[in-house]
Design a protein around this motif. Structure first.
Motif, short mmCIF file in Angstrom:
data_model
loop_
_atom_site.label_atom_id
_atom_site.label_comp_id
_atom_site.label_asym_id
_atom_site.label_seq_id
_atom_site.Cartn_x
_atom_site.Cartn_y
_atom_site.Cartn_z
N TRP A 195 0.79 -1.23 0.00
CA TRP A 195 0.00 0.00 0.00
C TRP A 195 0.82 1.29 0.00
N ALA A 196 2.05 1.23 -0.45
CA ALA A 196 2.88 2.41 -0.73
C ALA A 196 2.88 3.44 0.40
N GLU A 197 3.28 2.99 1.60
CA GLU A 197 3.47 3.89 2.74
C GLU A 197 2.22 4.64 3.19
N ASN A 198 1.03 4.12 2.89
CA ASN A 198 -0.22 4.74 3.35
C ASN A 198 -0.29 4.62 4.87
N VAL A 199 -0.25 5.76 5.57
CA VAL A 199 -0.18 5.78 7.03
C VAL A 199 -1.42 5.15 7.66
N ALA A 200 -2.60 5.45 7.15
CA ALA A 200 -3.84 4.91 7.72
C ALA A 200 -3.86 3.39 7.65
N LEU A 201 -3.48 2.83 6.51
CA LEU A 201 -3.45 1.38 6.37
C LEU A 201 -2.38 0.76 7.27
N THR A 202 -1.28 1.44 7.44
CA THR A 202 -0.23 0.94 8.32
C THR A 202 -0.71 0.93 9.77
N ILE A 203 -1.39 1.98 10.20
CA ILE A 203 -1.94 2.03 11.56
C ILE A 203 -2.95 0.90 11.76
N ILE A 204 -3.81 0.68 10.79
CA ILE A 204 -4.79 -0.41 10.88
C ILE A 204 -4.08 -1.76 10.99
N ALA A 205 -3.03 -1.96 10.21
CA ALA A 205 -2.28 -3.22 10.25
C ALA A 205 -1.63 -3.42 11.63
N VAL A 206 -1.10 -2.35 12.21
CA VAL A 206 -0.48 -2.45 13.53
C VAL A 206 -1.54 -2.76 14.60
N ILE A 207 -2.70 -2.13 14.50
CA ILE A 207 -3.78 -2.39 15.45
C ILE A 207 -4.26 -3.84 15.34
N ILE A 208 -4.43 -4.32 14.12
CA ILE A 208 -4.83 -5.71 13.90
C ILE A 208 -3.78 -6.65 14.50
N ASN A 209 -2.50 -6.34 14.28
CA ASN A 209 -1.42 -7.15 14.85
C ASN A 209 -1.50 -7.18 16.37
N ALA A 210 -1.74 -6.03 16.99
CA ALA A 210 -1.83 -5.97 18.46
C ALA A 210 -3.03 -6.78 18.96
N LEU A 211 -4.18 -6.66 18.28
CA LEU A 211 -5.37 -7.41 18.69
C LEU A 211 -5.17 -8.92 18.54
N LEU A 212 -4.55 -9.33 17.45
CA LEU A 212 -4.25 -10.75 17.26
C LEU A 212 -3.23 -11.22 18.30
N GLY A 213 -2.31 -10.34 18.68
CA GLY A 213 -1.37 -10.67 19.74
C GLY A 213 -2.06 -10.90 21.07
#
Length: 135
Positions: free
Chosen positions: A39-57
């Motif tokens: 997604w070419a450094e899209n900040v919003a998508l990156t934040i969503i991916a990090v949040i999903i990672n934390a929730l799955l963690g």
């Protein structure tokens, strides 16, 4: 209704833990490589991916607790000892590694991935030694 045996429950919980671990690890890869490759450094998508990672963690941690609670006393002891060894080795090893960098005895940047691998290998070896020692 079929009664679930203790061994069947452990296998079921082990499989669930493996699935949660796979999902969390996959989401980590997505959060790391997604911004660069998808997604070419899209900040919003990156934040969503990090949040999903934390929730799955969090889900993986909760499943790990469920798994540990399903074990017998000997297996819990082996797990507890292995976790204690891995935690201690991670703290001492990680801080020593950082100290080597801070005192310029090593010049390569300190990477968290080395610490994660060190802790993981220490935990695995400790489990294997514990299994052998108590069997």
């Amino acid at each position: 209704m079929k009664e679930i045996t203790w061994k069947t429950q452990i296998k079921k919980n082990t499989k669930k833990l493996a699935i949660w671990t796979f999902l969390w690890t996959s989401s980590m890869a997505l959060a790391v490589y997604g911004p660069k490759l998808i997604w070419a450094e899209n900040v919003a998508l990156t934040i969503i991916a990090v949040i999903i990672n934390a929730l799955l963690g969090v889900g993986m941690i909760l499943m790990n607790i469920k798994y540990l609670n399903s074990l017998d006393d000997l297996q819990k002891k082996i797990q507890l000892e292995a976790m204690g060894i891995a935690l201690g080795a991670g703290v001492v090893g990680g801080l020593s590694y950082s100290l080597l960098y801070e005192t310029h005895l090593i010049t390569k940047d300190v990477e968290i991935s080395f610490l994660v691998i060190f802790i993981s290998v220490t935990y695995l070896v400790s489990i294997l030694i514990g299994q052998k020692r108590y069997k």
